[in-house]
Design a protein around this motif. Structure first.
Motif, PDB file in Angstrom:
ATOM      1  N   ILE A  36     -17.854  92.152  13.545  1.00 65.77           N
ATOM      2  CA  ILE A  36     -16.380  91.891  14.266  1.00 65.77           C
ATOM      3  C   ILE A  36     -16.208  93.225  15.116  1.00 65.77           C
ATOM      4  CG2 ILE A  36     -13.745  92.127  13.746  1.00 65.77           C
ATOM      5  CD1 ILE A  36     -13.978  90.386  11.589  1.00 65.77           C
ATOM      6  N   ARG A  37     -16.827  94.216  14.781  1.00 70.85           N
ATOM      7  CA  ARG A  37     -16.793  95.338  15.713  1.00 70.85           C
ATOM      8  C   ARG A  37     -17.417  95.091  17.109  1.00 70.85           C
ATOM      9  NH1 ARG A  37     -19.331 100.373  13.105  1.00 70.85           N
ATOM     10  NH2 ARG A  37     -17.605  99.903  11.603  1.00 70.85           N
ATOM     11  N   ARG A  38     -18.657  94.817  16.887  1.00 64.86           N
ATOM     12  CA  ARG A  38     -19.510  94.273  18.112  1.00 64.86           C
ATOM     13  C   ARG A  38     -18.661  93.398  18.980  1.00 64.86           C
ATOM     14  NH1 ARG A  38     -25.164  95.612  17.805  1.00 64.86           N
ATOM     15  NH2 ARG A  38     -25.668  94.564  19.703  1.00 64.86           N
ATOM     16  N   GLU A  39     -18.135  92.404  18.397  1.00 62.36           N
ATOM     17  CA  GLU A  39     -17.341  91.532  18.939  1.00 62.36           C
ATOM     18  C   GLU A  39     -15.990  91.950  19.928  1.00 62.36           C
ATOM     19  OE1 GLU A  39     -17.030  87.397  16.642  1.00 62.36           O
ATOM     20  OE2 GLU A  39     -14.873  87.911  17.320  1.00 62.36           O
ATOM     21  N   LYS A  40     -15.342  92.860  19.063  1.00 59.84           N
ATOM     22  CA  LYS A  40     -14.388  93.492  20.103  1.00 59.84           C
ATOM     23  C   LYS A  40     -14.793  94.447  21.064  1.00 59.84           C
ATOM     24  CE  LYS A  40     -11.279  93.326  15.923  1.00 59.84           C
ATOM     25  NZ  LYS A  40     -10.062  92.486  15.967  1.00 59.84           N
ATOM     26  N   LEU A  41     -15.842  95.257  20.662  1.00 61.38           N
ATOM     27  CA  LEU A  41     -16.200  95.808  21.915  1.00 61.38           C
ATOM     28  C   LEU A  41     -16.947  95.242  23.049  1.00 61.38           C
ATOM     29  CD1 LEU A  41     -17.964  98.941  19.668  1.00 61.38           C
ATOM     30  CD2 LEU A  41     -16.060  98.877  21.452  1.00 61.38           C
TER      31      LEU A  41
END
Lengths: 673, 216
Positions: free
Chosen positions: B112-117
């Motif tokens: 999820i973090r990668r997606e948002k970044l």
């Protein structure tokens, strides 16, 4: 003159034991060097002129205060010199033990050990700690979690008070305990005193475990905001236990009182905060007294709200929070450092004194021990805290975006320490309460239990449960940019979604702040400065100061990466030989300009004008160094620009004639800037 | 506000719910908003978003609106921009702002973090070459400071340059004087922003109750 006086006093002190003619007399300001030449008021027979006289009464009070503080600080010093001790045992425990020893010592001597006077505590010892906490309160996590904090503070404390009070009353009804004289209101009063989480204890323990920001702000915020509840409950039950009965009207008035106390306290604090901010706008010519304004306005806010029986703690917090952004934009860097260090110093001293006095008071205070009551109190404290936290989190998590995990809940529950505020409130109970001694004993036991047992075990538990710790991060301009970017992004997406959420209101408040409030409270043109630029300026200032102190380039860039590496290069390079020639010419110009630059001290960026220091030479040195840095990078940029020009001209076949022109140009460009 | 009307297109909603993770009520509310913005048409255009009054004083308005029309954010491995988007694509873009569920594992949170970044990265990387160059970064900072007027361009350049230097020194460590740092790649971007807990910061609240009639 003064020195002579000091010498005389010192000599008096030293020769006390020796049989020189000594006399305990009224303070005599001895004139320099004369011996008995002036005789005033000889009513008795003439005695030998007292060369040395001891007058302890004259200096008694300040002397004792200073001695206590000195003792406290020496103890603190001592702990940190013993290597293993400070890592295992939290400081608060050690200080209480010291207090116990000192109290025991005094008792053995036969003197009456001093008890922690409630007035001294509430008016002198508590405010510095709260102001320190409030002024440096991390605003962002606090406002993001303010709902949760309020629920814990208000509803959690109410639950604790009633749960404990009720169950203790039920306990007292049991025949075998022997406390059948205790009525419900007294129990509820006791419950309300003991139920509140104490900011001093929380600060003392949590400071050493470096837990993650969320949990820290939850527990800490709760300990600050529950003051209003405690004040209201305490006053309410005190009044009622005198009267004996409670009506519905009283309860209703109690609720109203709660809102008045908390909102009134915040209002008083905010007013003084704005006054302080406004005053700081005009202090550009009297920098030395700037810190005093911060301290005095905050103290006045505290005293004013205590005068009206409003919540002094909330007033202090509100004052600190409100005035900080404006004051920091106005005051000099030295004043900021002064404020920071004085607050830390005073709160440290206060905390130390509080814990030592707690120990001393334990030895001193009248005790009435009842095993059942005390043990039940301790157990009930724990149980009600755990139940309260779990229950409230269950409800709160439905409204939170980021839910609280079980680990978070555990630390919040376990970190609910009780401390000196509970003791002082208990001490304030008038002697008409027949159970006063019993209550005091129970309160002290609870405090000891939470501070010793919970305080000591929380650190290994945090390690064991692998709870997230606080991230130690250097200020990063990228993070700052993206924090602001995120704020705007989320506000925008909320706008697209069509509902007024957290970010929308925050944005509105910011805009209001910028257009109306900052205009009045910030000196000069600074009020237009956006936060990002202020952050950038502060970072540069820190780097510049580091550079002056260490005499070299700041360590944020340990590599050799400079502007050259990131400037886009659009043009292919010239041949190596040409490059060398051009470089040589341009470096020669660079050297010339560097020599000339040393004697100048103008500032290229208006950003740095705003910072006024008292020490002119330091400023010039720093500015010159900054300038040199900038000049070097400018020169390097010019080298690459020149290279580009050269290659363009080479391609156009005109460079031969141009080299001499460039030599002259290089010199001129260096001068002009 | 009043009870939600019977949800139209149930099977479609189920599909969308699985794809984006929103609940049925949330999808219903967002659908209403979509219809309100697009004036009851099936697709949304840039102008429809431009007219939202709340966005008018947002300094990065253009970038936000562009993000909605950026194919890279549709999770279909597309590239480039479109002129209009359907409700499904609208939802997919919105799903970037959903908070992670409580019971997620560490790997799921990382995803999820990668997606948002990635979303943020796409907002900065306007020419879609996989790196944020100095020019693009300067543009970002300029837009952020565009409301302040007074100090403007020069300072923005200085700040962007300092930020770029920081990224370069954190990611590359040491560089020769004649080496050139091309731009911030996605990996570098992840590295410099790893201390901002993006999965807890980049969220907004999606309501289960209908309040869209209360505000425009």
């Amino acid at each position: 003159g003064d020195f002579f006086l000091m010498l005389i006093r010192f000599l008096r002190f030293v020769f006390v034991g020796i049989g020189l003619p000594i006399e305990a007399s009224a303070p005599a300001y001895q004139s320099h060097g004369t011996e008995g030449s002036h005789l005033t008021n000889i009513t008795n027979t003439k005695k030998a002129f007292p060369v040395l006289a001891v007058n302890y009464e004259h200096v008694r009070k300040p002397f004792e205060i200073a001695l206590w503080i000195l003792l406290a600080l020496l103890m603190k010093l001592g702990f940190h010199l013993i290597p293993r001790l400070s890592a295992v045992v939290p400081e608060s425990c050690l200080l209480i033990v010291v207090g116990l020893l000192v109290g025991g010592l005094i008792k053995v001597i036969g003197e009456e050990p001093p008890v922690l006077d409630s007035q001294l505590f509430f008016l002198c010892l508590l405010p510095p700690i709260i102001l320190d906490a409030g002024y440096f309160l991390p605003i962002r996590p606090f406002t993001e979690n303010v709902g949760t904090i309020l629920v814990f503070a208000v509803i959690g404390t109410l639950w604790n008070a009633f749960f404990m009070g009720g169950l203790l009353y039920a306990l007292c009804q049991i025949e075998s305990v022997g406390l059948s004289g205790v009525d419900l209101l007294a129990c509820l009063l006791f419950g309300s005193i003991v139920s509140a989480v104490d900011p001093v204890a929380v600060l003392a323990v949590f400071e050493e475990i470096h837990i993650n920001e969320l949990v820290h702000i939850l527990v800490f915020g709760e300990s600050l905001l529950n003051d209003a509840v405690t004040v209201v409950l305490y006053n309410l039950f005190e009044e009622f236990s005198k009267v004996g009965t409670v009506t519905v009207l009283d309860v209703f008035l109690g609720v109203v009182c709660f809102f008045v106390v908390s909102l009134g306290g915040v209002l008083v604090g905010a007013i003084y905060g704005f006054l302080a901010a406004f005053t700081s706008r005009f202090t550009s010519h009297t920098r030395v007294i700037e810190p005093l304004f911060v301290f005095l306005y905050s103290y006045m806010a505290y005293l004013s709200s205590e005068m009206f029986h409003l919540s002094g703690i909330m007033a202090l917090i509100a004052c600190g929070v409100v005035m900080r952004p404006y004051v920091e934009a106005n005051i000099s860097h030295k004043s900021y450092t002064t404020i920071k260090y004085f607050l830390k110093m005073w709160s440290s001293v206060s905390e130390t004194l509080i814990f030592i006095f707690l120990g001393v008071s334990t030895v001193a205070g009248p005790h009435a021990w009842n095993w059942t009551f005390v043990i039940t109190t301790v157990i009930l404290c724990l149980v009600s805290r755990v139940l309260g936290v779990i229950g409230l989190t269950f409800i709160i998590n439905k409204f939170r975006i980021v839910k609280l995990t079980k680990k978070d809940q555990f630390i919040v529950a376990y970190g609910g320490l009780r401390g000196a505020i509970a003791f002082s409130l208990g001490y304030l109970l008038s002697n008409s309460h027949q159970m006063r001694n019993l209550f005091l004993t129970a309160i002290i036991t609870v405090i000891f239990f939470t501070v010793f047992v919970q305080g000591m075990t929380i650190r290994p538990l945090v390690e064991l449960l692998a709870v997230k710790k606080k991230k130690e991060s250097k200020p990063s301009i990228n993070e700052e940019i993206h924090t602001e970017f995120l704020d705007h992004l989320l506000t925008g997406v909320e706008g697209v979604c069509g509902h007024y959420g957290h970010y929308h209101w925050k944005e509105k408040l910011n805009r209001f702040n910028k257009t109306y409030v900052k205009r009045w409270l910030i000196a000069g043109e600074n009020f237009k400065e956006p936060e990002l630029i202020a952050f950038y300026r502060k970072m540069e200032l820190k780097q510049a100061i580091m550079m002056v102190e260490s005499g070299q380039l700041p360590s944020v860039l340990p590599s050799t990466i400079s502007m050259q590496n990131i400037q886009p290069r659009a043009i292919p390079r010239v041949s190596k030989k040409r490059e060398e020639e051009i470089r040589r010419i341009l470096r020669a110009n660079l050297q010339n300009n560097k020599q000339k630059m040393r004697s100048r001290s103008y500032s290229r960026h208006t950003l740095f004008d705003a910072d006024e220091e008292d020490d002119v030479s330091e400023v010039r040195l720093r500015k010159t160094k900054m300038e040199m840095e900038r000049r070097v990078s400018v020169m390097e940029r010019r080298v690459s620009v020149m290279e580009r020009r050269v290659s363009v001209m080479e391609r156009e076949g005109r460079w031969r004639g141009r080299v001499s022109v460039m030599e002259r140009e290089g010199k001129c460009d260096g001068e002009g800037g | 506000m009043g009870a939600l009307q019977s949800l139209p297109d149930e099977p479609e909603y189920r599909d969308l719910s699985e794809k984006t993770g929103f609940s049925f009520e949330q999808i219903g509310i967002l659908h209403k908003r979509f219809k309100q913005l697009s004036h009851n048409e099936d697709t949304l255009r840039r102008d429809d978003l431009n007219t939202i009054p709340d966005l008018s004083c947002n300094p990065i308005r253009t970038q936000i609106i562009e993000a909605f029309f950026d194919k890279r954010n549709f999770h279909q491995n597309g590239e480039g921009t479109v002129q209009e988007i359907s409700f499904e694509e609208f939802l997919v873009v919105m799903s970037h702002f959903r908070p992670p569920a409580l019971d997620m594992t560490e790997e799921q949170r990382e995803i999820i973090r990668r997606e948002k970044l990635r979303f943020l990265f796409n907002m900065h990387d306007t020419d879609n070459d996989g790196t944020i160059t100095l020019e693009e970064y300067r543009h970002v900072v300029e837009e952020l400071l565009s409301r302040s007027g007074a100090l403007g361009k020069e300072t923005a350049k200085g700040i962007a340059d300092a930020a770029m230097l920081e990224v370069a020194s954190i990611s590359m460590g040491h560089m020769e004087p004649d080496e050139f740092y091309e731009g911030i790649t996605f990996e570098h971007f992840l590295k410099i922003l790893k201390d901002i807990e993006i999965e807890t910061r980049m969220n907004i609240r999606f309501l289960n109750m209908d309040t869209t009639n209360l505000c425009k």
